[in-house]
Design an enzyme around this catalytic site. Structure first.
Site, PDB file in Angstrom:
ATOM      1  N   ASN A 124       0.805  -1.217   0.000  1.00 42.35           N
ATOM      2  CA  ASN A 124       0.000   0.000   0.000  1.00 42.35           C
ATOM      3  C   ASN A 124       0.840   1.269   0.000  1.00 42.35           C
ATOM      4  OD1 ASN A 124      -2.803  -1.031   0.197  1.00 42.35           O
ATOM      5  ND2 ASN A 124      -2.034  -1.973   2.068  1.00 42.35           N
ATOM      6  N   SER A 125       2.036   1.195   0.579  1.00 39.82           N
ATOM      7  CA  SER A 125       2.837   2.414   0.698  1.00 39.82           C
ATOM      8  C   SER A 125       4.261   2.269   0.192  1.00 39.82           C
ATOM      9  CB  SER A 125       2.884   2.869   2.170  1.00 39.82           C
ATOM     10  OG  SER A 125       3.390   1.833   2.996  1.00 39.82           O
ATOM     11  N   LYS A 149       8.608  -3.374  -2.814  1.00 38.31           N
ATOM     12  CA  LYS A 149       9.732  -4.193  -2.393  1.00 38.31           C
ATOM     13  C   LYS A 149      10.084  -5.157  -3.511  1.00 38.31           C
ATOM     14  CE  LYS A 149       6.882  -4.473   0.690  1.00 38.31           C
ATOM     15  NZ  LYS A 149       5.585  -3.760   0.902  1.00 38.31           N
ATOM     16  N   TYR A 155     -10.403 -19.094   3.691  1.00 42.60           N
ATOM     17  CA  TYR A 155     -11.519 -18.180   3.501  1.00 42.60           C
ATOM     18  C   TYR A 155     -12.654 -18.873   2.740  1.00 42.60           C
ATOM     19  CZ  TYR A 155      -9.755 -13.632   5.133  1.00 42.60           C
ATOM     20  OH  TYR A 155      -9.340 -12.577   5.895  1.00 42.60           O
ATOM     21  N   GLY A 207      -6.102 -11.338   0.873  1.00 44.00           N
ATOM     22  CA  GLY A 207      -5.127 -10.546   0.140  1.00 44.00           C
ATOM     23  C   GLY A 207      -3.985 -11.399  -0.392  1.00 44.00           C
ATOM     24  N   ASP A 221      -0.933 -10.745  -0.788  1.00 43.63           N
ATOM     25  CA  ASP A 221       0.291 -10.665   0.008  1.00 43.63           C
ATOM     26  C   ASP A 221       0.228 -11.629   1.191  1.00 43.63           C
ATOM     27  OD1 ASP A 221      -1.772  -9.105   1.087  1.00 43.63           O
ATOM     28  OD2 ASP A 221      -0.424  -7.551   1.833  1.00 43.63           O
ATOM     29  N   ASP A 264       2.186  -9.977   9.504  1.00 40.05           N
ATOM     30  CA  ASP A 264       2.707  -9.007   8.548  1.00 40.05           C
ATOM     31  C   ASP A 264       2.389  -7.609   9.060  1.00 40.05           C
ATOM     32  OD1 ASP A 264       3.440  -7.430   6.386  1.00 40.05           O
ATOM     33  OD2 ASP A 264       2.658  -8.831   4.900  1.00 40.05           O
ATOM     34  N   THR A 316       1.046  -1.281   6.563  1.00 44.07           N
ATOM     35  CA  THR A 316      -0.024  -0.304   6.707  1.00 44.07           C
ATOM     36  C   THR A 316      -1.132  -0.868   7.580  1.00 44.07           C
ATOM     37  OG1 THR A 316       0.502   0.574   4.516  1.00 44.07           O
ATOM     38  CG2 THR A 316      -1.639   1.157   5.447  1.00 44.07           C
ATOM     39  N   THR A 359       2.496  13.224  25.156  1.00 34.88           N
ATOM     40  CA  THR A 359       1.395  12.731  24.330  1.00 34.88           C
ATOM     41  C   THR A 359       1.878  11.987  23.101  1.00 34.88           C
ATOM     42  OG1 THR A 359       0.038  14.574  25.069  1.00 34.88           O
ATOM     43  CG2 THR A 359      -0.700  13.399  23.109  1.00 34.88           C
TER      44      THR A 359
END
Length: 251
Positions: A9-10, A13, A95, A102, A104, A124, A127, A183
């Site tokens: 997503n970000s 690799k 599933y 997914g 990945d 994993d 994100t 914080t």
């Protein structure tokens, strides 16, 4: 020589697989508008183009199209995008609708099954944090998904007006400071402990049922949690190793 690519997503690799070995994992963060330039900078330095490119893509069709265009233009190849299936390389999808898992996660399970024996907990940390249980026989028992450490932290920092001015620092897994005294650190440590708590809860529950669990960690934020877990294997290129298993089977 084959190129294994994990489009997250970000970040992107990749590693090259040649003579039975993967090269060291390389990574670049990206957005859709700079992907082509980044690929040119990263891959045109290759002395020899790969003979095939295998891809795990959870970044959506736009990035997939950009990747395909670049590979076709520069290397004259059509990348092979792996899809999640009901059964592959000794692993059975748990599933009800296999395609919803997914790719990945699917590849990480395949990679883990071929690296380690016994019941596995594959985590994993990216994100999102995904946790999947795989039986010793390769049956996926199901999994869980929560926001990743950085995602949880950034949601608070970005969406809370009073916190918007705070610097965003990724927690490094330092257990010397158990409770925060500011914080920013409180948010970072809280997100970190949320992930650790999930992992320990699932593992403890399964072990109370008589199972012996082996932990396998992967993903960009895995280093933040690994010092809090007693026994684990850290495999940064786990998704790429799953790609290698599938690619090798097709040869």
């Amino acid at each position: 020589m084959m190129l294994m690519v994990d489009m997250g997503n970000s970040s992107l690799k990749w590693a090259f697989f040649d003579k039975g070995k993967l090269s060291p994992l390389e990574r670049i963060p990206y957005q859709s508008n700079n992907l082509k330039n980044l690929l040119t900078q990263a891959w045109l330095r290759c002395n020899i183009p790969p003979r095939s490119v295998w891809v795990s893509n959870v970044a959506g069709p736009q990035k997939a199209e950009l990747l395909t265009q670049w590979i076709t233009t520069h290397w004259g190849l059509k990348p092979i995008f792996i899809k999640t299936t009901h059964y592959e390389c000794g692993v059975k999808n748990g599933y009800e609708n296999p395609a919803q898992l997914g790719v990945d996660r699917w590849l990480a399970l395949i990679g883990a099954h071929h690296l380690e024996k016994g019941m596995l907990c594959v985590i994993d940390c990216g994100t999102a944090v995904t946790l999947d249980i795989l039986s010793a026989s390769g049956h996926h028992q199901g999994g869980l998904i929560i926001p990743g450490i950085t995602t949880m932290r950034d949601v608070l920092l970005d969406d809370t007006y009073a916190l918007a001015h705070l610097n965003k620092i990724l927690p490094q897994g330092n257990d010397k400071q158990f409770l925060a005294h500011d914080t920013r650190t409180g948010i970072s440590q809280g997100a970190l402990y949320a992930v650790i708590g999930l992992v320990k809860y699932v593992v403890n529950t399964l072990e109370k049922q008589g199972n012996k669990i082996k932990l396998i960690l992967t993903g960009g934020s895995a280093s933040a949690i690994k010092s809090f877990l007693q026994t684990h294997q850290h495999v940064p290129d786990l998704v790429l190793q799953g790609l290698v298993v599938i690619a090798s089977q097709s040869l």
